[in-house]
Design a protein around this motif. Structure first.
Motif, PDB file in Angstrom:
ATOM      1  N   ARG A  22       6.105  11.134 -16.053  1.00  0.00           N
ATOM      2  CA  ARG A  22       7.353  11.584 -16.649  1.00  0.00           C
ATOM      3  C   ARG A  22       8.447  11.691 -15.586  1.00  0.00           C
ATOM      4  N   PRO A  23       9.690  11.347 -15.931  1.00  0.00           N
ATOM      5  CA  PRO A  23      10.787  11.464 -14.961  1.00  0.00           C
ATOM      6  C   PRO A  23      10.893  12.854 -14.358  1.00  0.00           C
ATOM      7  N   GLN A  24      10.602  13.874 -15.161  1.00  0.00           N
ATOM      8  CA  GLN A  24      10.714  15.245 -14.661  1.00  0.00           C
ATOM      9  C   GLN A  24       9.752  15.483 -13.489  1.00  0.00           C
ATOM     10  N   LEU A  25       8.561  14.874 -13.550  1.00  0.00           N
ATOM     11  CA  LEU A  25       7.612  15.035 -12.456  1.00  0.00           C
ATOM     12  C   LEU A  25       8.085  14.302 -11.205  1.00  0.00           C
ATOM     13  N   ARG A  26       8.734  13.167 -11.395  1.00  0.00           N
ATOM     14  CA  ARG A  26       9.307  12.457 -10.243  1.00  0.00           C
ATOM     15  C   ARG A  26      10.425  13.289  -9.608  1.00  0.00           C
ATOM     16  N   TYR A  27      11.242  13.921 -10.437  1.00  0.00           N
ATOM     17  CA  TYR A  27      12.293  14.789  -9.898  1.00  0.00           C
ATOM     18  C   TYR A  27      11.682  15.942  -9.115  1.00  0.00           C
ATOM     19  N   LEU A  28      10.569  16.472  -9.649  1.00  0.00           N
ATOM     20  CA  LEU A  28       9.889  17.570  -8.956  1.00  0.00           C
ATOM     21  C   LEU A  28       9.408  17.108  -7.580  1.00  0.00           C
ATOM     22  N   LEU A  29       8.804  15.937  -7.509  1.00  0.00           N
ATOM     23  CA  LEU A  29       8.347  15.418  -6.219  1.00  0.00           C
ATOM     24  C   LEU A  29       9.510  15.242  -5.256  1.00  0.00           C
ATOM     25  N   ASP A  30      10.622  14.681  -5.737  1.00  0.00           N
ATOM     26  CA  ASP A  30      11.788  14.465  -4.881  1.00  0.00           C
ATOM     27  C   ASP A  30      12.360  15.779  -4.359  1.00  0.00           C
ATOM     28  N   SER A  31      12.263  16.830  -5.179  1.00  0.00           N
ATOM     29  CA  SER A  31      12.843  18.118  -4.766  1.00  0.00           C
ATOM     30  C   SER A  31      12.001  18.811  -3.697  1.00  0.00           C
ATOM     31  N   MET A  32      10.764  18.393  -3.536  1.00  0.00           N
ATOM     32  CA  MET A  32       9.874  19.001  -2.539  1.00  0.00           C
ATOM     33  C   MET A  32      10.054  18.249  -1.226  1.00  0.00           C
ATOM     34  N   ASP A  33      11.254  18.346  -0.662  1.00  0.00           N
ATOM     35  CA  ASP A  33      11.602  17.506   0.482  1.00  0.00           C
ATOM     36  C   ASP A  33      10.954  17.948   1.788  1.00  0.00           C
ATOM     37  N   ALA A  34      10.341  19.137   1.817  1.00  0.00           N
ATOM     38  CA  ALA A  34       9.665  19.587   3.037  1.00  0.00           C
ATOM     39  C   ALA A  34       8.150  19.650   2.858  1.00  0.00           C
ATOM     40  N   VAL A  35       7.668  19.234   1.694  1.00  0.00           N
ATOM     41  CA  VAL A  35       6.239  19.351   1.362  1.00  0.00           C
ATOM     42  C   VAL A  35       5.687  17.985   0.982  1.00  0.00           C
ATOM     43  N   PRO A  36       4.698  17.472   1.707  1.00  0.00           N
ATOM     44  CA  PRO A  36       4.049  16.228   1.275  1.00  0.00           C
ATOM     45  C   PRO A  36       3.362  16.458  -0.071  1.00  0.00           C
ATOM     46  N   ALA A  37       3.668  15.623  -1.052  1.00  0.00           N
ATOM     47  CA  ALA A  37       3.102  15.804  -2.390  1.00  0.00           C
ATOM     48  C   ALA A  37       2.953  14.457  -3.073  1.00  0.00           C
ATOM     49  N   TYR A  38       1.888  14.331  -3.866  1.00  0.00           N
ATOM     50  CA  TYR A  38       1.688  13.093  -4.615  1.00  0.00           C
ATOM     51  C   TYR A  38       0.932  13.396  -5.900  1.00  0.00           C
ATOM     52  N   LEU A  39       0.998  12.462  -6.843  1.00  0.00           N
ATOM     53  CA  LEU A  39       0.343  12.595  -8.135  1.00  0.00           C
ATOM     54  C   LEU A  39      -0.819  11.617  -8.217  1.00  0.00           C
ATOM     55  N   LEU A  40      -1.986  12.136  -8.578  1.00  0.00           N
ATOM     56  CA  LEU A  40      -3.171  11.313  -8.788  1.00  0.00           C
ATOM     57  C   LEU A  40      -3.472  11.228 -10.272  1.00  0.00           C
ATOM     58  N   GLY A  41      -3.830  10.029 -10.735  1.00  0.00           N
ATOM     59  CA  GLY A  41      -4.248   9.845 -12.106  1.00  0.00           C
ATOM     60  C   GLY A  41      -5.747   9.653 -12.187  1.00  0.00           C
ATOM     61  N   ARG A  42      -6.218   9.198 -13.343  1.00  0.00           N
ATOM     62  CA  ARG A  42      -7.640   8.895 -13.468  1.00  0.00           C
ATOM     63  C   ARG A  42      -7.998   7.780 -12.496  1.00  0.00           C
ATOM     64  N   ARG A  43      -9.231   7.765 -12.041  1.00  0.00           N
ATOM     65  CA  ARG A  43      -9.729   6.827 -11.033  1.00  0.00           C
ATOM     66  C   ARG A  43      -9.138   7.097  -9.652  1.00  0.00           C
ATOM     67  N   LEU A  44      -8.436   8.228  -9.461  1.00  0.00           N
ATOM     68  CA  LEU A  44      -7.750   8.542  -8.205  1.00  0.00           C
ATOM     69  C   LEU A  44      -6.626   7.555  -7.915  1.00  0.00           C
ATOM     70  N   ASP A  45      -6.014   7.025  -8.967  1.00  0.00           N
ATOM     71  CA  ASP A  45      -4.853   6.156  -8.788  1.00  0.00           C
ATOM     72  C   ASP A  45      -3.678   6.968  -8.265  1.00  0.00           C
ATOM     73  N   LEU A  46      -2.965   6.412  -7.287  1.00  0.00           N
ATOM     74  CA  LEU A  46      -1.753   7.040  -6.756  1.00  0.00           C
ATOM     75  C   LEU A  46      -0.574   6.599  -7.623  1.00  0.00           C
ATOM     76  N   LEU A  47      -0.065   7.535  -8.414  1.00  0.00           N
ATOM     77  CA  LEU A  47       0.961   7.193  -9.390  1.00  0.00           C
ATOM     78  C   LEU A  47       2.370   7.445  -8.869  1.00  0.00           C
ATOM     79  N   ALA A  48       2.544   8.433  -8.032  1.00  0.00           N
ATOM     80  CA  ALA A  48       3.868   8.760  -7.478  1.00  0.00           C
ATOM     81  C   ALA A  48       3.679   9.642  -6.263  1.00  0.00           C
ATOM     82  N   TRP A  49       4.665   9.619  -5.377  1.00  0.00           N
ATOM     83  CA  TRP A  49       4.600  10.432  -4.160  1.00  0.00           C
ATOM     84  C   TRP A  49       6.010  10.599  -3.624  1.00  0.00           C
ATOM     85  N   ASN A  50       6.207  11.600  -2.789  1.00  0.00           N
ATOM     86  CA  ASN A  50       7.529  11.794  -2.204  1.00  0.00           C
ATOM     87  C   ASN A  50       7.570  11.230  -0.781  1.00  0.00           C
ATOM     88  N   ARG A  51       8.743  11.307  -0.166  1.00  0.00           N
ATOM     89  CA  ARG A  51       8.911  10.716   1.161  1.00  0.00           C
ATOM     90  C   ARG A  51       8.035  11.399   2.204  1.00  0.00           C
TER      91      ARG A  51
END
Length: 303
Positions: A109-138
């Motif tokens: 969801r776009p809202q989750l991407r916005y959440l990742l972008d807002s965590m500019d000092a925290v490494p964060a990423y989203l894992l899906g089923r099969r441990l797929d990397l779906l999104a991550w921040n800088r």
């Protein structure tokens, strides 16, 4: 995956790891012909007949009750994750609708991407089923690696750990990380036994990695929760970081993983330095093409 074979091998492996002394039974030493407990010993501890337990260990779990599974789990001293795995294997709940969902691409969801972008000092990423990397921040790209350069079908954390040479350099305790990843993937396999993409992933990793094949055969199961990791970064050196895994309440196949350092620690200073370096990254969004940190250039020494 063959559900009956998975159930059989899992129960055998859990029974083999228990010694008689662990459960208060006499140990006849060299006269024992099997590693761990015998079937009849396990059946006695669980309060079921030997014939009943034997059928279950042969992969026939269709009519087993939840109470019996709980008793066997206690006898085998299973962890919470292992008990959950046993239930999935013995009483699969996959429906045609669920199976059809396997083939669909997971979307964030776009809202989750916005959440990742807002965590500019925290490494964060989203894992899906099969441990797929779906999104991550800088910060995640700066800390772990630039997954945007990979084709979407190859953005998978298990592939990263076992097939990407940089992972062995990045994770100081790589063997522990590898075992954790396989344990989580095992749990996924129990939840989604008919997922063809998961089956293909396990097959690929088994062919390409001896370490994965050995760990997979051990049938170890783990939940990805929280803990501490020691990482080595080419720019800021070693960092001791804690991580937390947060399940999305309405999207159970999605997990948000975050890393952080203890306040006031040397790792916190290093993480701030990494954040400064990652701030030079180009591109408009987390996990999007073009979201790439600047080339690795160690900071100049202080005068």
């Amino acid at each position: 995956m063959d559900q009956r074979a998975e159930l059989s091998e899992f129960l055998r492996s859990r029974r083999a790891r228990l010694k008689p002394a662990d459960v208060g039974l006499p140990d006849f030493g060299r006269h024992r012909r099997v590693p761990g407990l015998r079937r009849e010993e396990l059946a006695q501890l669980a309060g079921v007949s030997v014939a009943y337990y034997t059928r279950l260990e042969q992969g026939n779990g269709q009519n087993v009750s939840g109470e019996v599974l709980d008793a066997i789990a206690r006898a085998l001293r299973l962890t919470e994750a292992e008990q959950q795995h046993l239930t999935h294997l013995a009483k699969p709940t996959a429906t045609k609708k669920k199976k059809a969902a396997y083939a669909k691409e997971q979307r964030v969801r776009p809202q989750l991407r916005y959440l990742l972008d807002s965590m500019d000092a925290v490494p964060a990423y989203l894992l899906g089923r099969r441990l797929d990397l779906l999104a991550w921040n800088r910060m995640a790209a700066a800390l772990i690696g630039d997954f945007v350069e990979l084709p979407p079908q190859e953005r998978n954390f298990a592939r990263h750990v076992f097939l990407d040479p940089t992972a062995r350099e990045r994770y100081v305790e790589w063997e522990d990380k590898a075992a954790e990843v396989v344990g989580v993937l095992r749990l996924c396999a129990g939840c989604y036994p008919d997922d063809p993409l998961l089956t293909a992933l396990v097959g690929e990793l088994s062919v390409k990695s001896d370490e994965f094949r050995t760990l997979w055969a051990a049938h170890t199961v783990r939940q990805k929760g929280h803990g501490t990791k020691l990482l080595h970064h080419p720019v800021v050196g070693e960092l001791t970081l804690s991580y937390e895994t947060l399940k999305m309440p309405e999207e159970h196949d999605l997990s948000l993983v975050t890393y952080y350092a203890e306040p006031g620690s040397a790792s916190a200073d290093s993480l701030r330095l990494l954040a400064s370096w990652a701030a030079d990254a180009r591109g408009p969004g987390a996990g999007q093409p073009g979201d790439r940190p600047a080339p690795v250039t160690p900071p100049a020494p202080s005068p």
